[in-house]
Design a protein around this motif. Structure first.
Motif, PDB file in Angstrom:
ATOM      1  N   ILE A   5       0.860  -1.191   0.000  1.00  0.00           N
ATOM      2  CA  ILE A   5       0.000   0.000   0.000  1.00  0.00           C
ATOM      3  C   ILE A   5       0.901   1.247   0.000  1.00  0.00           C
ATOM      4  CG2 ILE A   5      -1.761   1.261   1.285  1.00  0.00           C
ATOM      5  CD1 ILE A   5      -2.556  -1.546   2.463  1.00  0.00           C
ATOM      6  N   PRO A   6       0.737   2.097  -1.015  1.00  0.00           N
ATOM      7  CA  PRO A   6       1.609   3.279  -1.088  1.00  0.00           C
ATOM      8  C   PRO A   6       1.284   4.288   0.018  1.00  0.00           C
ATOM      9  CG  PRO A   6      -0.087   3.374  -2.767  1.00  0.00           C
ATOM     10  CD  PRO A   6      -0.256   2.048  -2.075  1.00  0.00           C
ATOM     11  N   GLU A   7       2.134   5.281   0.177  1.00  0.00           N
ATOM     12  CA  GLU A   7       1.872   6.295   1.212  1.00  0.00           C
ATOM     13  C   GLU A   7       0.958   7.403   0.717  1.00  0.00           C
ATOM     14  OE1 GLU A   7       5.495   7.580   3.022  1.00  0.00           O
ATOM     15  OE2 GLU A   7       5.795   5.573   3.910  1.00  0.00           O
ATOM     16  N   ILE A  27      -2.702  13.052  -2.100  1.00  0.00           N
ATOM     17  CA  ILE A  27      -2.879  13.184  -0.634  1.00  0.00           C
ATOM     18  C   ILE A  27      -2.464  11.865   0.027  1.00  0.00           C
ATOM     19  CG2 ILE A  27      -4.740  14.895  -0.851  1.00  0.00           C
ATOM     20  CD1 ILE A  27      -6.760  12.658  -0.267  1.00  0.00           C
ATOM     21  N   PRO A  28      -2.240  11.862   1.348  1.00  0.00           N
ATOM     22  CA  PRO A  28      -1.826  10.623   2.019  1.00  0.00           C
ATOM     23  C   PRO A  28      -2.919   9.555   1.963  1.00  0.00           C
ATOM     24  CG  PRO A  28      -1.470  12.539   3.443  1.00  0.00           C
ATOM     25  CD  PRO A  28      -2.276  13.017   2.276  1.00  0.00           C
ATOM     26  N   VAL A  29      -2.511   8.298   1.834  1.00  0.00           N
ATOM     27  CA  VAL A  29      -3.456   7.182   1.999  1.00  0.00           C
ATOM     28  C   VAL A  29      -3.840   7.153   3.477  1.00  0.00           C
ATOM     29  CG1 VAL A  29      -3.705   4.660   1.908  1.00  0.00           C
ATOM     30  CG2 VAL A  29      -2.488   5.860   0.077  1.00  0.00           C
ATOM     31  N   PRO A  30      -5.141   7.118   3.798  1.00  0.00           N
ATOM     32  CA  PRO A  30      -5.520   7.177   5.216  1.00  0.00           C
ATOM     33  C   PRO A  30      -5.101   5.912   5.973  1.00  0.00           C
ATOM     34  CG  PRO A  30      -7.456   6.780   3.836  1.00  0.00           C
ATOM     35  CD  PRO A  30      -6.310   7.033   2.905  1.00  0.00           C
ATOM     36  N   ASN A  31      -4.842   6.071   7.271  1.00  0.00           N
ATOM     37  CA  ASN A  31      -4.491   4.931   8.125  1.00  0.00           C
ATOM     38  C   ASN A  31      -5.748   4.213   8.563  1.00  0.00           C
ATOM     39  OD1 ASN A  31      -1.646   4.939   8.400  1.00  0.00           O
ATOM     40  ND2 ASN A  31      -1.835   6.830   9.598  1.00  0.00           N
ATOM     41  N   VAL A  32      -5.710   2.891   8.480  1.00  0.00           N
ATOM     42  CA  VAL A  32      -6.870   2.119   8.891  1.00  0.00           C
ATOM     43  C   VAL A  32      -6.827   1.919  10.411  1.00  0.00           C
ATOM     44  CG1 VAL A  32      -5.755  -0.120   8.384  1.00  0.00           C
ATOM     45  CG2 VAL A  32      -8.248   0.055   8.346  1.00  0.00           C
ATOM     46  N   GLU A  33      -7.948   2.177  11.067  1.00  0.00           N
ATOM     47  CA  GLU A  33      -8.001   2.093  12.531  1.00  0.00           C
ATOM     48  C   GLU A  33      -9.248   1.363  12.986  1.00  0.00           C
ATOM     49  OE1 GLU A  33      -7.954   6.154  13.746  1.00  0.00           O
ATOM     50  OE2 GLU A  33      -5.799   6.388  13.345  1.00  0.00           O
ATOM     51  N   GLY A  34      -9.195   0.842  14.195  1.00  0.00           N
ATOM     52  CA  GLY A  34     -10.378   0.286  14.857  1.00  0.00           C
ATOM     53  C   GLY A  34     -11.154  -0.700  14.008  1.00  0.00           C
ATOM     54  N   SER A  35     -12.436  -0.403  13.827  1.00  0.00           N
ATOM     55  CA  SER A  35     -13.320  -1.330  13.122  1.00  0.00           C
ATOM     56  C   SER A  35     -13.408  -1.025  11.622  1.00  0.00           C
ATOM     57  CB  SER A  35     -14.709  -1.269  13.761  1.00  0.00           C
ATOM     58  OG  SER A  35     -15.154   0.070  13.803  1.00  0.00           O
ATOM     59  N   VAL A  37     -12.068  -0.842   7.527  1.00  0.00           N
ATOM     60  CA  VAL A  37     -11.231  -1.536   6.550  1.00  0.00           C
ATOM     61  C   VAL A  37     -10.791  -0.503   5.516  1.00  0.00           C
ATOM     62  CG1 VAL A  37     -12.525  -3.687   6.861  1.00  0.00           C
ATOM     63  CG2 VAL A  37     -13.090  -2.212   4.933  1.00  0.00           C
ATOM     64  N   LEU A  38      -9.616  -0.792   4.903  1.00  0.00           N
ATOM     65  CA  LEU A  38      -9.134   0.074   3.829  1.00  0.00           C
ATOM     66  C   LEU A  38      -9.489  -0.596   2.505  1.00  0.00           C
ATOM     67  CD1 LEU A  38      -7.435   2.670   3.157  1.00  0.00           C
ATOM     68  CD2 LEU A  38      -5.474   1.137   2.917  1.00  0.00           C
ATOM     69  N   LEU A  39     -10.157   0.152   1.647  1.00  0.00           N
ATOM     70  CA  LEU A  39     -10.506  -0.358   0.313  1.00  0.00           C
ATOM     71  C   LEU A  39      -9.560   0.219  -0.723  1.00  0.00           C
ATOM     72  CD1 LEU A  39     -14.408   0.059   0.013  1.00  0.00           C
ATOM     73  CD2 LEU A  39     -13.104  -1.929   0.815  1.00  0.00           C
ATOM     74  N   LYS A  40      -9.142  -0.647  -1.660  1.00  0.00           N
ATOM     75  CA  LYS A  40      -8.533  -0.145  -2.902  1.00  0.00           C
ATOM     76  C   LYS A  40      -9.718   0.012  -3.845  1.00  0.00           C
ATOM     77  CE  LYS A  40      -4.693  -1.060  -6.015  1.00  0.00           C
ATOM     78  NZ  LYS A  40      -5.281  -0.556  -7.252  1.00  0.00           N
ATOM     79  N   PHE A 130     -13.728   9.091  -4.291  1.00  0.00           N
ATOM     80  CA  PHE A 130     -13.030   9.424  -5.535  1.00  0.00           C
ATOM     81  C   PHE A 130     -11.539   9.492  -5.234  1.00  0.00           C
ATOM     82  CE2 PHE A 130     -16.817  11.771  -7.685  1.00  0.00           C
ATOM     83  CZ  PHE A 130     -17.217  10.584  -8.301  1.00  0.00           C
ATOM     84  N   SER A 131     -10.966   8.374  -4.799  1.00  0.00           N
ATOM     85  CA  SER A 131      -9.554   8.302  -4.444  1.00  0.00           C
ATOM     86  C   SER A 131      -9.139   6.843  -4.613  1.00  0.00           C
ATOM     87  CB  SER A 131      -9.349   8.750  -2.996  1.00  0.00           C
ATOM     88  OG  SER A 131     -10.224   8.045  -2.133  1.00  0.00           O
ATOM     89  N   GLU A 132      -7.828   6.622  -4.744  1.00  0.00           N
ATOM     90  CA  GLU A 132      -7.386   5.245  -5.011  1.00  0.00           C
ATOM     91  C   GLU A 132      -7.647   4.323  -3.817  1.00  0.00           C
ATOM     92  OE1 GLU A 132      -3.611   5.291  -7.711  1.00  0.00           O
ATOM     93  OE2 GLU A 132      -3.585   7.112  -6.479  1.00  0.00           O
ATOM     94  N   TYR A 133      -7.611   4.899  -2.626  1.00  0.00           N
ATOM     95  CA  TYR A 133      -7.896   4.115  -1.408  1.00  0.00           C
ATOM     96  C   TYR A 133      -8.893   4.902  -0.559  1.00  0.00           C
ATOM     97  CZ  TYR A 133      -3.775   1.409  -2.644  1.00  0.00           C
ATOM     98  OH  TYR A 133      -2.887   0.612  -3.309  1.00  0.00           O
TER      99      TYR A 133
END
Ligand SMILES: [Zn+2]
Ligand SMILES: [Zn+2]
Length: 358
Positions: A5-7, A27-35, A37-40, A130-133
Motif C-alpha cells: 500500500i503506497p503512502e 494526498i496521504p493514503v488514510p491509516n486504517v483504525e479500529g473497526s 477496513v481500507l478499500l482499494k 473518488f480516491s485510489e484508497y
C-alpha cells in the motif's frame, strides 16, 4: 500498513463550496483504525448529491474527497474490524457510507442509522471515494459475487439501494402497477428491479434519451410514457389497460415513485396515480408543487424514502446479480474528471457516470 500500500494516492477533492469541478490532488493514503477496513477503490459513482456538495448545499467541511458510491477490494483491516464485520483482505465489496451514527437513538438501535441525527456521510461531510484508497466500516461492507463488476456494483450503494428500498416501501404484490417517474440513474434501475419482482411497471420521462435507453433494457417496462407527448389523462387510460380482465378497482398506477427533479413531474405523477394510491418521493426537487385536490379528493398519500442499510444493500446486490440488472454507464478515468462532471450537465445525458480505477 502492508508494504504494497503506497503512502500517497490520487484523489478528487472539492476545495470550496461553489466550485464547479474537482481538483486532482495527491494526498496521504488514510491509516486504517479500529473497526475500519481500507478499500482499494475499483469504481466510484457520481451522484446528484455530489454536485450539491460542490455547490455547498450541505454546508460541509472543505476540502473533501467526493463520491459516496464505492466498490473495491479490501486491502487492510483495522484491529477490531474482524469482530465488527465479515470482510476479509482480498474480498471484493460494495460499501455504505455512514460515519459516526450515535448507536444510542431509536433509529440506530433499530438498524435504521440513516435517520440518526448524528450520522455523517462519506463524500458529503467526510472524505468519500473518488480516491485510489478509502476507509469504510467493516460492518457496512457487502461482499460482491464474482459476476458483478465494480463499475456495476458502485451505483448500487446509493442509486440502487435508494430505489430498491422505495420499491419495497411501495409494498405491492406481483401483478400490481408501479409507475416510476424519471428514468435516470435511479429510475432505470428501479424499472428493472420492479419487473424482476413481478410488478407491472410504467416508466415515465420527458427526455428522449432516457426513454430510448429504457426501451432497450432486457427488463423493460410494460408501458413507457413520454410525458411531453401524452397528457396525464391519456396516460392513465393506457395504465388502466395493463390491468387483468375482471379487475375491480381504480384507474391509474397503484404507486408512483417520483425520481425526477423536474417540477411538472410531480403533478403528472399525482394525476396518473389511482385514487387512494401512494406517491413515494426519492428525488430532491427544489420545491414540492402539488394541488390539495390530489390529497383531499383523490386521497393520495405522499411519503419520502431515503437510502437503506446493509441488509437492503445485500438484497439489492442479490437481486441485481440474479436478474442481470444493469446500470447504463458512462465510464471516466481520474484524469477525465472534468469531463465526468460536465457529463452530468450535458444535454441528452442518460444513465450513470462512474469513475473507474485500473
Ligand atoms: Zn447518492
Ligand atoms: Zn443514532
Amino acid at each position: 500498513m502492508s508494504s504494497s500500500i503506497p503512502e500517497t494516492m490520487q484523489a478528487l477533492r472539492v476545495s470550496n463550496a461553489g466550485d464547479s469541478h474537482y481538483k486532482l490532488e495527491t494526498i496521504p493514503v488514510p491509516n486504517v483504525e479500529g473497526s475500519q477496513v481500507l478499500l482499494k477503490i475499483g469504481a466510484a459513482g457520481l451522484c446528484h448529491t455530489d454536485l450539491m456538495v460542490m455547490d455547498g448545499s450541505f454546508g460541509g467541511v472543505y476540502p473533501i474527497v467526493g463520491s459516496h458510491e464505492p466498490a473495491g477490494t479490501v486491502v487492510a483491516l483495522g484491529k477490531d474490524a474482524e469482530k465488527n464485520g465479515t470482510a476479509k483482505v482480498g474480498d471484493r465489496v460494495a460499501a455504505l457510507l455512514p460515519k459516526d451514527p450515535c448507536g444510542e437513538c431509536s433509529d440506530c438501535k433499530l438498524g435504521d442509522w440513516k435517520y440518526c441525527a448524528n450520522v455523517k456521510y462519506g463524500g458529503i461531510n467526510v472524505d468519500g471515494f473518488f480516491s485510489e484508497y478509502a476507509l469504510v466500516e467493516a460492518k457496512n461492507c457487502v461482499v460482491l459475487p464474482d459476476s458483478l463488476s465494480f463499475e456495476q456494483a458502485a451505483p448500487l450503494t446509493c442509486a440502487g439501494i435508494t430505489i430498491y428500498t422505495a420499491i419495497k416501501k411501495a409494498g405491492l404484490k406481483p401483478g400490481q402497477i408501479l409507475a416510476i417517474s424519471g428514468l435516470g440513474a435511479l429510475g432505470h434501475l428501479g424499472v428493472q428491479m420492479a419487473k424482476a419482482m413481478g410488478l407491472k411497471v410504467v416508466g415515465i420521462d420527458a427526455r428522449p434519451e432516457p426513454i430510448a435507453m429504457t426501451k432497450g433494457l432486457n427488463l423493460a417496462p410494460d408501458l413507457l410514457i413520454d410525458a411531453t407527448k401524452t397528457e396525464a389523462d391519456a396516460a392513465k387510460k393506457q395504465i388502466a389497460d395493463l390491468r387483468e380482465d375482471g379487475y375491480v378497482g381504480w384507474d391509474g398506477a397503484d404507486v408512483t415513485i417520483i425520481a425526477a427533479d423536474a417540477l411538472p413531474a410531480q403533478s403528472y405523477a399525482a394525476q396518473i396515480t389511482r385514487r387512494h394510491g401512494h406517491l413515494i418521493l426519492v428525488a430532491q426537487p427544489p420545491q414540492l408543487q402539488f394541488d390539495f385536490r390530489n390529497f383531499i379528493f383523490q386521497d393520495l398519500t405522499l411519503s419520502g424514502s431515503l437510502h437503506g442499510n446493509e441488509v437492503n444493500l445485500k438484497e439489492t446486490v442479490e437481486l441485481v446479480d440474479k436478474f442481470g440488472i444493469i446500470s447504463d454507464l458512462s465510464r471516466f478515468k481520474i484524469g477525465q474528471h472534468e469531463e465526468m462532471v460536465d457529463s452530468v450537465h450535458r444535454e441528452g445525458r442518460k444513465g450513470k457516470s462512474v469513475l473507474v480505477f485500473e
